[in-house]
Enzyme design. Sequence first.
Site, PDB file in Angstrom:
ATOM      1  N   ARG A 162     -16.765   0.802  -2.655  1.00 27.15           N
ATOM      2  CA  ARG A 162     -15.928   0.238  -1.604  1.00 27.15           C
ATOM      3  C   ARG A 162     -16.478  -1.151  -1.351  1.00 27.15           C
ATOM      4  O   ARG A 162     -17.504  -1.308  -0.723  1.00 27.15           O
ATOM      5  CB  ARG A 162     -16.073   1.093  -0.344  1.00 27.15           C
ATOM      6  CG  ARG A 162     -14.930   1.029   0.610  1.00 27.15           C
ATOM      7  CD  ARG A 162     -15.142   1.988   1.765  1.00 27.15           C
ATOM      8  NE  ARG A 162     -15.038   3.384   1.408  1.00 27.15           N
ATOM      9  CZ  ARG A 162     -13.899   4.017   1.152  1.00 27.15           C
ATOM     10  NH1 ARG A 162     -12.751   3.369   1.231  1.00 27.15           N
ATOM     11  NH2 ARG A 162     -13.898   5.283   0.824  1.00 27.15           N
ATOM     12  N   GLU A 210      -0.511   4.475  -8.227  1.00 29.94           N
ATOM     13  CA  GLU A 210      -0.166   5.487  -7.225  1.00 29.94           C
ATOM     14  C   GLU A 210       1.188   6.091  -7.589  1.00 29.94           C
ATOM     15  O   GLU A 210       2.141   5.374  -7.876  1.00 29.94           O
ATOM     16  CB  GLU A 210      -0.099   4.786  -5.862  1.00 29.94           C
ATOM     17  CG  GLU A 210      -0.040   5.699  -4.688  1.00 29.94           C
ATOM     18  CD  GLU A 210      -1.406   5.937  -4.020  1.00 29.94           C
ATOM     19  OE1 GLU A 210      -2.455   5.533  -4.556  1.00 29.94           O
ATOM     20  OE2 GLU A 210      -1.377   6.559  -2.946  1.00 29.94           O
ATOM     21  N   LYS A 244       0.880  -1.172   0.000  1.00 28.34           N
ATOM     22  CA  LYS A 244       0.000   0.000   0.000  1.00 28.34           C
ATOM     23  C   LYS A 244       0.914   1.218   0.000  1.00 28.34           C
ATOM     24  O   LYS A 244       1.660   1.445   0.956  1.00 28.34           O
ATOM     25  CB  LYS A 244      -0.908   0.011   1.222  1.00 28.34           C
ATOM     26  CG  LYS A 244      -1.878   1.198   1.195  1.00 28.34           C
ATOM     27  CD  LYS A 244      -2.820   1.173   2.370  1.00 28.34           C
ATOM     28  CE  LYS A 244      -3.988   2.111   2.179  1.00 28.34           C
ATOM     29  NZ  LYS A 244      -3.615   3.492   1.928  1.00 28.34           N
ATOM     30  N   LYS A 298      -7.617  -2.760   2.665  1.00 30.69           N
ATOM     31  CA  LYS A 298      -6.367  -2.101   3.007  1.00 30.69           C
ATOM     32  C   LYS A 298      -6.034  -2.397   4.452  1.00 30.69           C
ATOM     33  O   LYS A 298      -6.933  -2.534   5.291  1.00 30.69           O
ATOM     34  CB  LYS A 298      -6.482  -0.610   2.764  1.00 30.69           C
ATOM     35  CG  LYS A 298      -7.586   0.027   3.558  1.00 30.69           C
ATOM     36  CD  LYS A 298      -7.784   1.472   3.199  1.00 30.69           C
ATOM     37  CE  LYS A 298      -8.995   2.004   3.946  1.00 30.69           C
ATOM     38  NZ  LYS A 298      -9.387   3.320   3.571  1.00 30.69           N
TER      39      LYS A 298
END
Length: 580
Positions: free
Chosen positions: A437, A303, A255, A443
């Site tokens: 979601r 990301e 992450k 996560k």
Amino acid sequence: MEYTTLVAVYNRLSATDATGEKRAILADVFADAGGALPRLVVLVWGRLGPAYDRPELGVSSSLALEAVCRATGAAKSAVRERWRETGDLGSAAAWAAEHGGQQTLFAESLTVDRVHERLREVATFAGEGSRTRRVDAVAGLVADADPDEACYVVRTVLGHVRVGVGEGLIRDALADAFLDGSDAAVAAIESAYQVTSDYPLVAERAREAGLDGVQALDISLGRPVRAMLAAKAASLDAGLSSAAGPDDRIHCEYKYDGVRVQLHVDDEIRVFTRRLADVTAQFPDVVRAVERGIEGPAILDGEVVGYDPATLGGDAAARAPVPFQELSTRVKRERGVERVAAEVPVVFHAFDYLYNGATLLDRPLADRLDRLESRLTPISPRPAGDPAVAGLELATAARTSADDPDPAAALYRAALETGHEGLVLKDPTAPYTPGRRVGRLLKLKPTMEPLDLVVTRAKYSEGRRSGLLGRLSLACRDEAASEAGDPALREVGRLSTGYTDDELAALTDRLEARVVARDGRAVDLQPGVVLEVEYEEIQRSDAYDSGYALRFPRFLGTRADLGLADVDTLARVEHLYESQ
Ligand code: AMP
């Protein structure tokens, strides 16, 4: 359509707080809108375009105030006073239009098209004289407005029409106006919106082609889809069991704590944030990496992470990510982008592949990632020393199964040790669900209430940080066993992640002053340095004399303000263990 007709709608909407009534008003308006429909669906929401197209007008409230006074002849102090009283410059503009004293003998009446087009034009004004042109444009509209119209022109300029309409109401009203208003119809509009981010398009399609037309809307280059969102996992084990697909397999990834972006790759490359803003101009280094690493047509999700330039060049694991705040300023920057890009090099970590000329959204994640891997040529950050090119890589990942948590635990530890935020656990069979979601993407990061613990022993690190005391044994206070002035300390874990090189160097200086015994690389310390530590959970353990162990502890900061008496107690550790 006359602007006054839209203003009447605004007034009806603001006259009621009942969602059902607002929905009915909007549904009628949409059904009768004719050619004005695409404009109406955004204007009722205070926008000037689809969600991904938010032109920056560059009109501050003080500039709008200036325009109102110019157009109406009202004194600035009087308008400001009304503004202060109502907290709304729109209402103050209405007052000014009524009491300003300016005669508008040859006023040209306002139409919805004129207001919309003129305001979009304002966003294109740039360079010298653009401030004056903006004031002129807004003043020109206000000069031709009656008081109510002036109110809504000004509110639209400021991006907030204050009639209580959001995305959900527009969705429901479209389902009523053009479909049968059922839950299924609402869900279809919602899905089409999540995948297109474009209400004008969804509205026209619903009107022209009904449910089938809406359902046929799909991902397309240049229109960002809503990002798939992660749910929170309470612990590694809970996350593994939720994310496991029907065959028990799980895809785990680092992450990253950076900026989520969607890359649209074609002849032109565009970069969108999770909030759908176009930030292509802010990431020219990423665009250059994409030009080298992947050919269009393609849409990628991932990301962007900034790294300390001193740590580039070698192994990816040795790179030190910079805190998110250092990168986030880049998103809004207009000038000096290349300089900042050279100061904080970035890597785009790709973790999903949404489009390759055809939609991939419904394919299983594992299939999307296999395709991405065969399509993408990794680019290391600053290839051949070129500071103008970012890195482009697949996210660091491991595949495992629900009954074998070890690879996930190892990846989690590695993520934290290399300075990343945690782990993401994904169901490899899951489709990409925009905007939602769902429990198939979880996560995990250390999130329990932090503890203040004292360092009792330490060990010099190996490798790059070999001069630094890196592995720190942490203890809490056992009040029951303590004598006055002589606290009994009980170890609860070993900390080796979460600090930057600088923080660790400062910590080493403080700890070395307290060394009482050395044994090879290990040292015993006179306890006194207190650290704030976060962790994922507390387990029972024989490894430490407290009987507990912190799982995945992570350094949050040094508490120079705390002494031994302030260190958290064993009773608190026990309590936290019981309550998790
Ligand atoms: P949070 O912002 O804490 O809700 O966490 C979700 C965010 O984690 C996503 O929106 C992404 O920006 C980010 N993220 C970082 N790494 C990954 C990854 N490997 N897969 C998916 N999302 C990730």
